[in-house]
Design a protein around this motif. Structure first.
Motif, short mmCIF file in Angstrom:
data_model
loop_
_atom_site.label_atom_id
_atom_site.label_comp_id
_atom_site.label_asym_id
_atom_site.label_seq_id
_atom_site.Cartn_x
_atom_site.Cartn_y
_atom_site.Cartn_z
N ASP A 1 8.43 4.25 -9.82
CA ASP A 1 9.20 5.06 -10.65
C ASP A 1 10.63 4.56 -11.14
O ASP A 1 11.72 5.44 -10.78
CB ASP A 1 9.09 6.55 -10.42
N ASP A 2 10.68 3.05 -11.04
CA ASP A 2 11.97 2.69 -11.33
C ASP A 2 12.85 2.56 -10.06
O ASP A 2 14.19 2.20 -10.32
CB ASP A 2 12.63 3.20 -12.47
N VAL A 3 12.39 2.96 -8.88
CA VAL A 3 13.21 3.13 -7.74
C VAL A 3 12.72 2.11 -6.78
O VAL A 3 11.66 2.16 -6.77
CB VAL A 3 13.43 4.42 -7.21
N PRO A 4 13.54 1.03 -6.19
CA PRO A 4 13.17 0.11 -5.28
C PRO A 4 12.63 0.61 -4.12
O PRO A 4 13.09 1.53 -3.40
CB PRO A 4 14.42 -0.73 -5.03
N LEU A 5 11.19 0.31 -3.87
CA LEU A 5 10.54 0.92 -2.61
C LEU A 5 10.53 -0.23 -1.64
O LEU A 5 10.83 0.12 -0.45
CB LEU A 5 8.99 1.29 -2.77
N GLY B 1 0.76 -1.12 0.02
CA GLY B 1 -0.11 0.10 0.04
C GLY B 1 0.87 1.29 -0.01
O GLY B 1 1.56 1.55 0.87
N ILE B 2 0.96 2.08 -0.94
CA ILE B 2 1.46 3.22 -0.98
C ILE B 2 0.50 4.49 -0.84
O ILE B 2 -0.35 4.65 -1.51
CB ILE B 2 2.10 3.55 -2.62
N GLY B 3 0.90 5.21 0.05
CA GLY B 3 0.24 6.42 0.57
C GLY B 3 -1.24 5.74 1.39
O GLY B 3 -2.17 6.32 1.32
N GLY B 4 -0.93 4.76 2.14
CA GLY B 4 -2.17 4.29 3.05
C GLY B 4 -2.42 5.24 4.32
O GLY B 4 -1.70 6.15 4.50
N ASN B 5 -3.56 5.00 5.01
CA ASN B 5 -3.80 5.77 5.99
C ASN B 5 -3.96 6.92 5.92
O ASN B 5 -3.27 8.04 6.75
CB ASN B 5 -2.97 5.02 7.24
N GLY B 6 -4.62 7.44 4.88
CA GLY B 6 -4.80 8.93 4.54
C GLY B 6 -3.45 9.50 4.24
O GLY B 6 -3.07 10.61 4.35
N ASN B 7 -2.65 8.77 3.29
CA ASN B 7 -1.50 9.01 2.90
C ASN B 7 -0.39 9.54 3.90
O ASN B 7 0.44 10.53 3.94
CB ASN B 7 -1.62 10.36 1.89
N THR B 8 -0.31 8.48 4.92
CA THR B 8 0.76 8.97 5.95
C THR B 8 1.78 7.51 5.96
O THR B 8 2.71 7.89 6.48
CB THR B 8 0.25 8.96 7.41
N ASP C 1 8.80 10.94 0.50
CA ASP C 1 9.31 10.71 -0.52
C ASP C 1 8.73 9.32 -0.89
O ASP C 1 8.87 8.95 -2.03
CB ASP C 1 10.64 10.66 -0.64
N THR C 2 8.14 8.79 -0.02
CA THR C 2 7.39 7.27 -0.08
C THR C 2 5.99 7.46 -0.10
O THR C 2 5.30 6.54 -0.28
CB THR C 2 7.76 6.16 1.17
N LEU C 3 5.56 8.63 -0.10
CA LEU C 3 4.01 8.79 -0.19
C LEU C 3 3.53 9.34 -1.36
O LEU C 3 4.47 9.32 -2.43
CB LEU C 3 3.69 9.87 1.15
N LEU C 4 2.38 9.71 -1.59
CA LEU C 4 1.73 10.19 -2.97
C LEU C 4 1.64 11.83 -2.92
O LEU C 4 1.51 12.36 -1.92
CB LEU C 4 0.24 9.73 -2.94
N GLN C 5 1.68 12.07 -4.33
CA GLN C 5 1.47 13.52 -4.40
C GLN C 5 0.19 13.91 -5.18
O GLN C 5 -0.23 12.84 -6.19
CB GLN C 5 2.76 14.33 -5.27
N PRO C 6 -0.57 14.66 -5.08
CA PRO C 6 -1.94 14.94 -5.74
C PRO C 6 -1.82 15.05 -7.24
O PRO C 6 -0.80 15.69 -7.59
CB PRO C 6 -2.41 16.47 -5.15
#
Length: 230
Positions: free
Chosen positions: A190-194, A132-139, A165-170
């Motif tokens: 974006d081609d970077v290991p998360l 889950g990327i940007g879960g819990n209200g993007n936290t 840098d691990t969360l989402l941007q609108p």
């Protein structure tokens, strides 16, 4: 099937250990409706394909299972745009997914043989990789290896990320690449290991599912590749 060359990021030794050639197994550009998808929705929402995108606009939990069963080694590529344009569900959160998902309680192990109601806890008993990327209200951004036990969602400290840098941007799309290559399990953003995991007992087959809750996402350009074994 078509052979092609994947980007250099796929070749990162600790992530994929794959040779660069791969075979295209499946593609969906979301221009022929939802025929490839099985939808499990907690509450009614709007899920449709338009303009080359899968538009998911929902007030609660939803999982969209890709109907085709998959077997590794493989890579799954797609892009996701978190929409923030003032809509009731435009909260920029929960770009989530399952991959290599199996249901140990179904006779065949197929997740589609035992439908669920879309609520997050209804998926606890799967054996699957989940991110889950940007879960819990993007936290938070998190990765888990589900073990098929109700109420048990194992989470290692290194797979619980909270930095901006691990969360989402609108309204900024991200590219997601999921890897299941033997023991090498990974998510690249974006081609970077998360996230990455060296799994001693890897899940080698199952279903892929898109997942979100109370959000508005647009998914584009799904590609699923068969990799040469590591």
């Amino acid at each position: 099937m078509r052979r092609t060359v994947l980007g250099a990021a796929l070749l990162l030794p600790a992530i994929a250990r794959a040779r660069p050639d791969a075979t295209l197994l499946h593609a969906d550009d979301f221009d022929h409706g939802l025929a490839n998808w099985h939808v499990e929705c907690e509450r009614p929402g709007r899920i449709e394909t338009r303009g080359g995108a899968l538009d998911i606009d929902v007030p609660a939990g939803v999982t969209l299972w890709f109907r085709h069963a998959l077997a590794g080694p493989l890579a799954i590529d797609y892009s996701v745009l978190p929409v923030a344009k003032g809509g009731p569900n435009d909260r920029v959160s929960d770009v989530n997914c399952f991959w290599m998902a199996r249901d140990p309680r179904a006779q065949t192990g197929n997740v589609l043989d035992r439908p669920r109601n879309g609520a997050f806890e209804d998926y606890d008993d799967l054996q699957t990789y989940y991110a889950g990327i940007g879960g819990n209200g993007n936290t938070t951004s998190r990765f888990r290896r589900y073990v098929g036990e109700r109420g048990n969602r194992p989470l290692l400290p290194q797979h619980d990320l909270r930095t901006p840098d691990t969360l989402l941007q609108p309204n900024r799309p991200i590219h997601v690449r999921l890897i299941a290559n033997g023991r090498h399990i990974a998510l690249l953003r974006d081609d970077v290991p998360l996230f990455s995991l060296e799994d001693p007992a890897p899940y080698r087959s199952g279903h892929f599912g898109l997942r979100t809750t109370q959000s508005h996402l647009q998914v584009r350009a799904l590609r699923i590749w068969k990799l040469d074994a590591a």
